[in-house]
Design a protein around this motif. Structure first.
Motif, short mmCIF file in Angstrom:
data_model
loop_
_atom_site.label_atom_id
_atom_site.label_comp_id
_atom_site.label_asym_id
_atom_site.label_seq_id
_atom_site.Cartn_x
_atom_site.Cartn_y
_atom_site.Cartn_z
N THR A 91 -5.55 -0.94 -2.16
CA THR A 91 -6.04 -1.09 -0.79
C THR A 91 -7.29 -1.95 -0.74
O THR A 91 -7.47 -2.76 0.17
CB THR A 91 -6.32 0.29 -0.18
N CYS A 92 -8.18 -1.78 -1.72
CA CYS A 92 -9.44 -2.53 -1.73
C CYS A 92 -9.21 -4.03 -1.84
O CYS A 92 -10.03 -4.83 -1.35
CB CYS A 92 -10.33 -2.07 -2.87
N TYR A 125 -12.91 6.58 -2.83
CA TYR A 125 -12.66 5.82 -1.60
C TYR A 125 -13.97 5.41 -0.92
O TYR A 125 -14.07 4.33 -0.33
CB TYR A 125 -11.78 6.62 -0.64
N PRO A 143 -11.13 -2.28 5.92
CA PRO A 143 -11.58 -0.88 5.97
C PRO A 143 -10.56 0.05 6.62
O PRO A 143 -10.48 1.22 6.24
CB PRO A 143 -12.87 -0.95 6.80
N TYR A 196 -7.29 0.01 6.44
CA TYR A 196 -6.32 0.42 5.44
C TYR A 196 -6.89 1.52 4.55
O TYR A 196 -6.22 2.51 4.24
CB TYR A 196 -5.93 -0.78 4.56
N LEU A 197 -8.14 1.36 4.16
CA LEU A 197 -8.78 2.33 3.28
C LEU A 197 -8.99 3.66 3.99
O LEU A 197 -8.80 4.73 3.40
CB LEU A 197 -10.12 1.77 2.78
N GLY A 210 -15.00 2.51 -2.57
CA GLY A 210 -14.17 1.40 -2.10
C GLY A 210 -14.72 0.78 -0.82
O GLY A 210 -14.74 -0.44 -0.67
N PHE A 211 -15.19 1.65 0.11
CA PHE A 211 -15.81 1.14 1.33
C PHE A 211 -17.05 0.31 0.99
O PHE A 211 -17.31 -0.73 1.62
CB PHE A 211 -16.20 2.30 2.26
N ILE A 258 0.84 -1.20 0.00
CA ILE A 258 0.00 0.00 0.00
C ILE A 258 0.87 1.25 0.00
O ILE A 258 0.61 2.21 -0.75
CB ILE A 258 -0.94 -0.01 1.21
N SER A 279 -5.79 5.48 3.98
CA SER A 279 -5.36 5.89 2.64
C SER A 279 -6.04 7.17 2.17
O SER A 279 -5.48 7.92 1.37
CB SER A 279 -5.65 4.76 1.63
N VAL A 280 -7.28 7.43 2.63
CA VAL A 280 -8.01 8.63 2.17
C VAL A 280 -7.26 9.91 2.54
O VAL A 280 -6.92 10.71 1.64
CB VAL A 280 -9.44 8.64 2.76
N LEU A 315 -6.18 3.35 -4.09
CA LEU A 315 -7.49 2.82 -3.71
C LEU A 315 -7.66 1.40 -4.22
O LEU A 315 -8.10 0.51 -3.48
CB LEU A 315 -8.60 3.70 -4.29
#
Length: 361
Positions: A115-116, A164, A121, A123-124, A167-168, A83, A127-128, A112
């Motif tokens: 990470t996905c 993102y 979650p 990690y995401l 992504g969630f 990542i 990352s935002v 993104l």
């Protein structure tokens, strides 16, 4: 656990291969853009690439080589390393290679995708802000930092944030699918276990735990079939508890059941994986042995007979029961009916000769 680790390793390898591919494609695209936009007289192609692009690619290759070491030697850190590398690679692509291309900051959506893949979650969520901070840093490092730049930051930040959030949603949906799949697998496993239990119950005698009459007939049919008779020589023994009616009349049927269980336990104790023991009916048992000779089969049955005869039953005032046994070695030339008739005839010979003995016929 081993399977899970193998999948993790496979995905780590796949992501790293994607990073290598992105770096290679970026190099090719940058080379083409440089060739098309550079003045061939005042800015030769090779000099331009050496000045603007080559150091960035050397850094990217060095980072990817370091990642190769991490995923092979320090696999527990592979997720975070991949990542982080995706973020660094995005910054390098935008800041050092494509700073004059207005849509280049959209490259920050790339982390993104990486990470996905890990479906985490946390990690995401980290990352935002990191991607937005990287975006602002890139704009700050590429003046002029004016109103159009601020508008660009807002627009690209909105795109990154929206991506993102999507992504969630992907992670949440993926977890729902995994849970649904797990429930489906658990239901199938429960059904399979129930079927196995029901199948076993249909084949077993509930009192003694040995196979029942039906299972014996099925197995006996297979062993005496023309296809198997020569391949699997065996010996058939018919075992009968002596004076069992007297046991029931004197001590009751409940004690008779205890005697049946004890005899079955002694038989089962001497069975090997290839042997087959069943309750034929009432106080009678059948055993199919795969011994190399009838003498070996006789020796095994003699051990069973002696153990039964010297094992007292508390409910019978510590008196034991005895068994009579008829033994016949299947020749491969006779029918199923003839084979059983000879073993059964040997049993009656044991009964007539005084009981508590083995007769071979």
């Amino acid at each position: 656990m081993f399977i899970h680790a193998a999948y993790e390793k496979k995905w780590n390898r796949t992501i790293l291969s994607i990073l290598w591919l992105v770096t290679f494609i970026a190099f090719i695209c940058h080379a083409l853009i440089t060739e098309l936009l550079s003045d061939p007289f005042s800015h030769p192609f090779q000099n331009h690439m050496l000045k603007d692009g080559t150091p960035a690619y050397f850094m990217a290759i060095a980072m990817l080589l370091l990642l190769e070491l991490v995923i092979r030697k320090f696999s527990s850190w592979a997720h975070l390393a991949l990542i982080a590398a995706s973020h660094i690679l995005s910054c390098m692509l935008v800041l050092y290679l494509y700073r004059d291309i207005h849509v280049a900051p959209v490259t920050f959506v790339f982390p993104l995708l990486v990470t996905c893949i890990f479906f985490r979650p946390l990690y995401l969520a980290v990352s935002v802000p990191v991607s937005i901070a990287e975006l602002m840093w890139v704009f700050w490092e590429t003046p002029p930092f004016d109103i159009p730049a601020v508008i660009a930051i807002i627009i690209v930040s909105s795109i990154i944030a929206g991506s993102y959030l999507a992504g969630f949603g992907v992670i949440a949906r993926g977890k729902m699918l995994v849970q649904s799949l797990q429930r489906s697998i658990e239901s199938e496993q429960e059904l399979l276990i129930q079927n196995i239990i029901m199948d076993r119950m249909s084949k077993m005698d509930p009192l003694t735990g040995l196979y029942n009459h039906k299972s014996f007939q099925e197995y006996f049919d297979k062993l005496t079939s023309p296809e198997q008779s020569k391949a699997f020589p065996f010996q058939l023994a018919v075992i009968d508890i002596d004076n069992f009616k007297r046991v029931n009349d004197t001590y009751g049927h409940a004690v008779g059941d205890i005697a049946l269980k004890q005899v079955a336990s002694s038989i089962q104790e001497h069975m090997e994986p290839n042997d087959f023991a069943a309750r034929y009916g009432g106080e009678e048992f059948v055993v199919l042995l795969h011994e190399p000779s009838v003498e070996a089969a006789y020796s095994k049955l003699e051990r069973i007979r002696k153990q039964i005869a010297r094992t007292p039953i508390d409910e019978m005032n510590r008196l034991p029961v005895t068994v009579s046994i008829g033994l016949h070695a299947y020749t491969g030339q006779e029918s199923k009916v003839d084979c059983f008739a000879k073993a059964d005839g040997a049993l009656y010979a044991s009964k007539n000769e005084g009981k508590n003995r083995i007769t071979v016929l």
